[in-house]
Design a protein around this motif. Structure first.
Motif, short mmCIF file in Angstrom:
data_model
loop_
_atom_site.label_atom_id
_atom_site.label_comp_id
_atom_site.label_asym_id
_atom_site.label_seq_id
_atom_site.Cartn_x
_atom_site.Cartn_y
_atom_site.Cartn_z
N TYR A 178 0.88 -1.42 0.05
CA TYR A 178 -0.02 0.05 -0.22
C TYR A 178 0.72 1.32 0.05
O TYR A 178 0.67 2.18 -0.72
CB TYR A 178 -0.93 -0.17 1.13
CG TYR A 178 -1.43 1.35 1.67
CD1 TYR A 178 -2.33 2.24 0.81
CD2 TYR A 178 -0.92 1.91 2.81
CE1 TYR A 178 -2.81 3.30 1.12
CE2 TYR A 178 -1.39 3.09 3.28
CZ TYR A 178 -2.34 3.93 2.15
OH TYR A 178 -2.86 5.06 2.57
N LYS A 179 1.81 1.39 0.95
CA LYS A 179 2.71 2.62 1.18
C LYS A 179 3.30 2.96 -0.29
O LYS A 179 3.69 4.05 -0.75
CB LYS A 179 3.61 2.50 2.19
CG LYS A 179 2.95 2.56 3.50
CD LYS A 179 4.10 2.48 4.47
CE LYS A 179 3.43 2.59 5.92
NZ LYS A 179 4.38 2.59 6.98
N ALA A 180 3.84 1.76 -0.92
CA ALA A 180 4.57 1.98 -2.21
C ALA A 180 3.63 2.35 -3.39
O ALA A 180 3.82 3.17 -4.09
CB ALA A 180 5.39 0.65 -2.74
N SER A 181 2.47 2.01 -3.32
CA SER A 181 1.37 2.39 -4.47
C SER A 181 1.27 4.06 -4.03
O SER A 181 0.98 4.85 -4.79
CB SER A 181 -0.15 1.72 -3.98
OG SER A 181 -0.02 0.45 -4.25
N VAL A 182 1.01 4.36 -2.85
CA VAL A 182 0.94 5.84 -2.36
C VAL A 182 2.28 6.66 -2.87
O VAL A 182 2.06 7.82 -3.69
CB VAL A 182 0.35 6.18 -0.95
CG1 VAL A 182 0.41 7.76 -0.63
CG2 VAL A 182 -0.61 5.57 -0.64
N GLU A 183 3.34 6.14 -2.78
CA GLU A 183 4.27 6.73 -3.41
C GLU A 183 4.47 6.96 -4.79
O GLU A 183 5.01 8.21 -5.40
CB GLU A 183 5.87 6.09 -2.76
CG GLU A 183 6.14 6.24 -1.38
CD GLU A 183 6.15 7.75 -0.88
OE1 GLU A 183 6.96 8.33 -1.74
OE2 GLU A 183 5.73 7.82 0.13
N ARG A 184 4.10 5.96 -5.60
CA ARG A 184 3.89 5.89 -6.80
C ARG A 184 2.91 7.03 -7.41
O ARG A 184 3.08 7.84 -8.43
CB ARG A 184 3.17 4.53 -7.59
CG ARG A 184 4.54 3.63 -7.51
CD ARG A 184 4.05 2.31 -8.34
NE ARG A 184 3.12 1.50 -7.77
CZ ARG A 184 3.62 0.47 -6.66
NH1 ARG A 184 4.83 0.39 -6.45
NH2 ARG A 184 2.67 -0.17 -6.17
N VAL A 185 1.81 7.30 -6.69
CA VAL A 185 0.73 8.38 -7.16
C VAL A 185 1.40 9.69 -6.89
O VAL A 185 1.36 10.55 -7.43
CB VAL A 185 -0.36 8.06 -6.22
CG1 VAL A 185 -1.52 9.19 -6.50
CG2 VAL A 185 -1.28 6.77 -6.56
N ASP A 190 3.53 14.62 -9.23
CA ASP A 190 4.63 15.60 -8.63
C ASP A 190 4.17 16.01 -7.07
O ASP A 190 4.15 17.41 -6.96
CB ASP A 190 4.72 16.86 -9.78
CG ASP A 190 5.00 16.38 -10.96
OD1 ASP A 190 5.87 15.50 -11.19
OD2 ASP A 190 4.36 16.97 -12.11
N GLY A 191 3.78 15.33 -6.35
CA GLY A 191 3.40 15.65 -5.16
C GLY A 191 1.99 16.13 -4.90
O GLY A 191 1.48 16.30 -3.75
#
Length: 256
Positions: A178-185, A190-191
């Motif tokens: 899940y956290k990796a998914s959020v980081e990809r988004v 661009d934040g």
């Protein structure tokens, strides 16, 4: 693609399953156009962030892309409550479309509503259409999103948003990735992205924005939520309360 389909009913609600107990969609039989599951309601929070249904139904969104049909909940809500919108649904499994048509009151295709059978990631990467609102809710029977949870896909979504575009994606908050998914988004946008606090089901909805900045005070969000509830029956009050309680809106203003 063959997807095993099971239908169940309990307490006036019909459920869609892909060959497992995991719920892939739901419809309250007496309210077929309402959003039964909490995360689907949350995916429509874009109506609070951009001027639209809550105050001027002629404005936003005008073009909507939905990736993953499920029980057609999002498709029906937008089609019913946003008459100005043209809705395109991309669904990889013909059996899901057939089940939605037979059991979940899928709207007929017309000038405002159409379905493309195919891979959502491929569709986005191969087409040059722009959308005001992109809703991504695609999982297989094992709760895997596959190509719909990759950096190139999210980057492609970002490139397909209009000047006031928003993207909402359903993430499974209890998964190890899940956290990796959020980081990809976050990276793809661009934040300019925000993962809403998890709802009771464990689903987490993440939003990404393009173009015009979103800046809404909590007080304004609450006022808009009241208007949206009157206009459509959609209650996003609990979503705003969770945003406030989780500290996701520093200074009382949501920026995206």
């Amino acid at each position: 693609m063959t997807t095993p389909i099971d239908i169940s009913e309990a307490a006036g609600v019909r459920y869609l399953h892909f060959g497992s107990d995991w719920i892939q969609g739901a419809m309250r039989i007496r309210k077929p156009n309402a959003l039964e599951l909490a995360y689907t309601r949350e995916m429509m929070a874009g109506l609070l962030l951009r001027d639209g249904l809550a105050e001027d139904a002629g404005q936003w969104p005008k073009k909507v892309l939905i990736i993953g049909l499920g029980a057609a909940s999002l498709a029906k809500f937008v089609h019913h409550n946003c008459p100005q919108a043209r809705v395109k649904v991309v669904e990889i499994a013909p059996s899901v479309i057939a089940a939605a048509r037979q059991f979940f009151k899928l709207p007929e295709q017309d000038a405002r509503f159409s379905i493309h059978v195919g891979c959502g990631a491929q569709y986005v990467m191969e087409n040059d259409h722009y959308y005001d609102y992109i809703l991504v809710d695609g999982y297989d029977r094992n709760a895997r999103a596959g190509a719909l949870d990759t950096l190139p896909f999210y980057q492609a979504l970002h490139s397909r948003l209009s000047a006031r575009g928003l993207m909402a994606v359903n993430l499974f908050g209890r998964s190890r990735g899940y956290k990796a998914s959020v980081e990809r988004v976050l990276k793809a946008f661009d934040g300019r992205a925000l993962a809403f606090p998890s709802c009771d089901s464990g689903n987490v909805v993440a939003f990404g924005a393009a173009g015009e900045a979103v800046e809404r005070a909590l007080s304004e969000l609450r006022e808009r939520a009241r208007a949206l509830k009157l206009a459509s029956g959609l209650d996003l009050g609990p979503t705003i309360a969770r945003l406030e309680q989780s500290g996701s809106v520093p200074g009382g203003v949501l920026h995206l």
